[in-house]
Design a protein around this motif. Structure first.
Motif, PDB file in Angstrom:
ATOM      1  N   ARG A 118      -4.389  12.319   7.256  1.00 42.17           N
ATOM      2  CA  ARG A 118      -3.556  11.142   6.959  1.00 42.17           C
ATOM      3  C   ARG A 118      -3.357  10.990   5.455  1.00 42.17           C
ATOM      4  N   LEU A 119      -4.415  11.195   4.698  1.00 41.67           N
ATOM      5  CA  LEU A 119      -4.300  11.097   3.249  1.00 41.67           C
ATOM      6  C   LEU A 119      -3.364  12.170   2.705  1.00 41.67           C
ATOM      7  N   LYS A 120      -3.465  13.356   3.247  1.00 39.86           N
ATOM      8  CA  LYS A 120      -2.594  14.449   2.824  1.00 39.86           C
ATOM      9  C   LYS A 120      -1.132  14.113   3.098  1.00 39.86           C
ATOM     10  N   ASP A 121      -0.872  13.512   4.243  1.00 39.23           N
ATOM     11  CA  ASP A 121       0.488  13.118   4.603  1.00 39.23           C
ATOM     12  C   ASP A 121       1.039  12.072   3.636  1.00 39.23           C
ATOM     13  N   ILE A 122       0.207  11.098   3.279  1.00 37.81           N
ATOM     14  CA  ILE A 122       0.647  10.040   2.362  1.00 37.81           C
ATOM     15  C   ILE A 122       0.925  10.602   0.972  1.00 37.81           C
ATOM     16  N   THR A 123       0.013  11.438   0.467  1.00 41.31           N
ATOM     17  CA  THR A 123       0.217  12.007  -0.871  1.00 41.31           C
ATOM     18  C   THR A 123       1.459  12.890  -0.925  1.00 41.31           C
ATOM     19  N   THR A 124       1.733  13.577   0.167  1.00 41.91           N
ATOM     20  CA  THR A 124       2.930  14.433   0.219  1.00 41.91           C
ATOM     21  C   THR A 124       4.197  13.591   0.204  1.00 41.91           C
ATOM     22  N   ARG A 125       4.254  12.571   1.035  1.00 42.18           N
ATOM     23  CA  ARG A 125       5.452  11.728   1.122  1.00 42.18           C
ATOM     24  C   ARG A 125       5.714  10.962  -0.173  1.00 42.18           C
ATOM     25  N   TYR A 126       4.634  10.549  -0.831  1.00 40.46           N
ATOM     26  CA  TYR A 126       4.786   9.780  -2.065  1.00 40.46           C
ATOM     27  C   TYR A 126       4.734  10.657  -3.323  1.00 40.46           C
ATOM     28  N   LYS A 127       4.758  11.954  -3.104  1.00 42.09           N
ATOM     29  CA  LYS A 127       4.855  12.929  -4.193  1.00 42.09           C
ATOM     30  C   LYS A 127       3.755  12.757  -5.234  1.00 42.09           C
ATOM     31  N   VAL A 128       2.542  12.624  -4.730  1.00 34.03           N
ATOM     32  CA  VAL A 128       1.361  12.527  -5.587  1.00 34.03           C
ATOM     33  C   VAL A 128       0.540  13.804  -5.395  1.00 34.03           C
ATOM     34  N   LYS A 129       0.217  14.484  -6.489  1.00 39.41           N
ATOM     35  CA  LYS A 129      -0.535  15.733  -6.395  1.00 39.41           C
ATOM     36  C   LYS A 129      -1.992  15.462  -6.035  1.00 39.41           C
ATOM     37  N   TRP A 130      -2.467  16.205  -5.047  1.00 42.65           N
ATOM     38  CA  TRP A 130      -3.866  16.097  -4.611  1.00 42.65           C
ATOM     39  C   TRP A 130      -4.314  17.442  -4.073  1.00 42.65           C
ATOM     40  N   ASN A 131      -5.485  17.900  -4.543  1.00 43.22           N
ATOM     41  CA  ASN A 131      -5.960  19.240  -4.175  1.00 43.22           C
ATOM     42  C   ASN A 131      -6.802  19.277  -2.903  1.00 43.22           C
ATOM     43  N   GLY A 132      -6.947  18.116  -2.246  1.00 42.52           N
ATOM     44  CA  GLY A 132      -7.706  18.078  -1.002  1.00 42.52           C
ATOM     45  C   GLY A 132      -9.148  17.643  -1.151  1.00 42.52           C
ATOM     46  N   ASN A 133      -9.611  17.490  -2.400  1.00 35.60           N
ATOM     47  CA  ASN A 133     -10.988  17.066  -2.656  1.00 35.60           C
ATOM     48  C   ASN A 133     -11.062  15.540  -2.548  1.00 35.60           C
ATOM     49  N   THR A 134     -11.782  15.030  -1.554  1.00 35.75           N
ATOM     50  CA  THR A 134     -11.866  13.583  -1.341  1.00 35.75           C
ATOM     51  C   THR A 134     -12.657  12.860  -2.433  1.00 35.75           C
ATOM     52  N   ARG A 135     -13.360  13.640  -3.245  1.00 36.22           N
ATOM     53  CA  ARG A 135     -14.082  13.020  -4.360  1.00 36.22           C
ATOM     54  C   ARG A 135     -13.191  12.855  -5.591  1.00 36.22           C
ATOM     55  N   LYS A 136     -12.027  13.464  -5.538  1.00 38.55           N
ATOM     56  CA  LYS A 136     -11.101  13.388  -6.672  1.00 38.55           C
ATOM     57  C   LYS A 136      -9.697  12.995  -6.200  1.00 38.55           C
ATOM     58  N   VAL A 137      -9.658  11.886  -5.514  1.00 36.17           N
ATOM     59  CA  VAL A 137      -8.374  11.365  -5.041  1.00 36.17           C
ATOM     60  C   VAL A 137      -7.723  10.580  -6.185  1.00 36.17           C
ATOM     61  N   PRO A 138      -6.461  10.829  -6.482  1.00 32.84           N
ATOM     62  CA  PRO A 138      -5.770  10.106  -7.569  1.00 32.84           C
ATOM     63  C   PRO A 138      -5.386   8.685  -7.138  1.00 32.84           C
ATOM     64  N   TRP A 139      -6.393   7.835  -7.032  1.00 32.98           N
ATOM     65  CA  TRP A 139      -6.184   6.493  -6.485  1.00 32.98           C
ATOM     66  C   TRP A 139      -5.169   5.674  -7.272  1.00 32.98           C
TER      67      TRP A 139
END
Length: 274
Positions: A118-139
């Protein structure tokens, strides 16, 4: 002196006459009452029909109806708001749900596979880069983008850009916000306005507008202003955000002034449909 049998006979006749007379009155009263009910029912039916006439533009229809059939002014404005406001409200509700979920997960250490997806889907739709590490989410970047646009502001812009739903772009393309196509990205068919995005529904137009303001680099200052209001626990309102929108029109600040004046003129009418 009248004898007892005669007296009883007279009383019986009198009682019989009273019953006949009362029955006639009751029958007449019943007839009048039924006629009154029928009249009330007929009047009520007429009122409902009149109301339905101004409520035909509903969420049941995916495309924008022809609002030119309504008299210009308040009747047309009401019909327009009845058509678009449910989509605006629904879109903001969906954004709020995702934002609340993000806030709830911000300080949690455990993530299930479905939550990661779900987080991956949100970051993709909102064009926010995220490498998949849940400890380094660009909140900060996420919460700056995943946020509502005030419903009154959306309705005002839709009305301004579409002429309360009567422009050819709105009618032919379901495009309520004057959104243009990227270079070579859309080739509209016959009857459509070329150079502008065609949407299959009013709902899709509202969704694209919200995503545009929440992701496009041109509206970064708008999002930062909204985030600042959040940090100071202030409400994100149309009056606070309209002047923060830069780059939407080549007219610059005069466009924002026009939008704000339009919002003020129709504020009560818009609020009544939210």
């Amino acid at each position: 002196m009248i004898s007892t049998p005669i007296r009883r006979y007279g009383a019986a006749i009198l009682m019989l006459l009273t019953m006949i007379f009362s029955g006639g009155v009751l029958a007449k009263t019943h007839t009048v009452t039924e006629h009154h009910k029928a009249s009330v029912k007929k009047v009520s039916s007429t009122k409902v029909s009149s109301k339905q006439e101004y409520s035909r533009n509903s969420v049941k229809s995916s495309s924008l109806p022809d609002l030119r059939k309504y008299p210009s002014g308040t009747p047309r404005k009401r019909a327009f708001l009845r058509t678009v406001m449910p989509y605006i409200t629904s879109q903001n509700a969906a954004i709020t749900a995702e934002r609340n979920w993000l806030v709830s997960k911000q300080y949690e250490g455990r993530w299930s596979p479905s939550e990661r997806a779900r987080l991956k889907d949100i970051t993709t739709r909102y064009k926010v880069k995220w490498n998949g590490n849940t400890r380094k989410v660009p909140w900060n970047s996420l919460l700056e983008r995943v946020d509502i646009i005030p419903g009154s502001m959306v309705a005002t812009m839709a009305a301004a850009e579409s002429g309360w739903g009567t422009s050819k772009l709105a009618r032919a393309n379901n495009n309520l916000f004057g959104m243009k196509c990227g270079s070579g990205k859309c080739k509209n068919g016959s009857g459509k306005v070329n150079g502008y995005t065609h949407f299959d529904s009013v709902k899709a137009s509202v969704q694209a507008y919200a995503m545009n303001l929440n992701t496009h680099p041109a509206y970064s200052s708008f999002r930062k202003s909204r985030a600042q209001l959040r940090k100071t626990d202030q409400e994100v309102t149309a009056s606070a955000m309209i002047h923060k929108l830069k780059g939407y029109s080549t007219k610059g600040s005069s466009y924002n002034n026009y939008l704000f004046a339009m919002y003020q003129d129709n504020q009560r009418l818009i609020a009544a449909h939210m």
